[in-house]
Write a protein that holds these residues in place. Sequence first.
Motif: not given
Length: 73
Positions: A1-8, A17-30
Motif C-alpha cells: 500500500m506504500n508502493s508507487d503502483e498503489f499511489n498511481k 482508500m486506506l481509511a476504508s480498508i482499516n475500517q472495513g468489515n471483511p465479512q461483509y459478504l454472506p
Amino acid sequence: MNSDEFNKRYGAFKEAMLASINQGNPQYLPTVTAANEIINNAGIAVSKALAGTASAKDALAEANTANDAAVAR
C-alpha cells in the motif's frame, strides 16, 4: 500500500482508500455456500430495475425467490 503502483492507482483517493480498508468489515459478504449466486441474483435484479425491464419490486421479488431456492439447496 506504500508502493508507487498503489499511489498511481489511487492517487488523491489514497488516504480514503486506506481509511476504508482499516475500517472495513471483511465479512461483509454472506457466509453461505451460495454466496456468489445470491450476489449475482441481487445484481441481476438491480440491473433489471435500472434498465426498466422490471419494476424494482418485481425484480427483487424474483431475486428473493431465487435466493431462497439457492439457500435451501
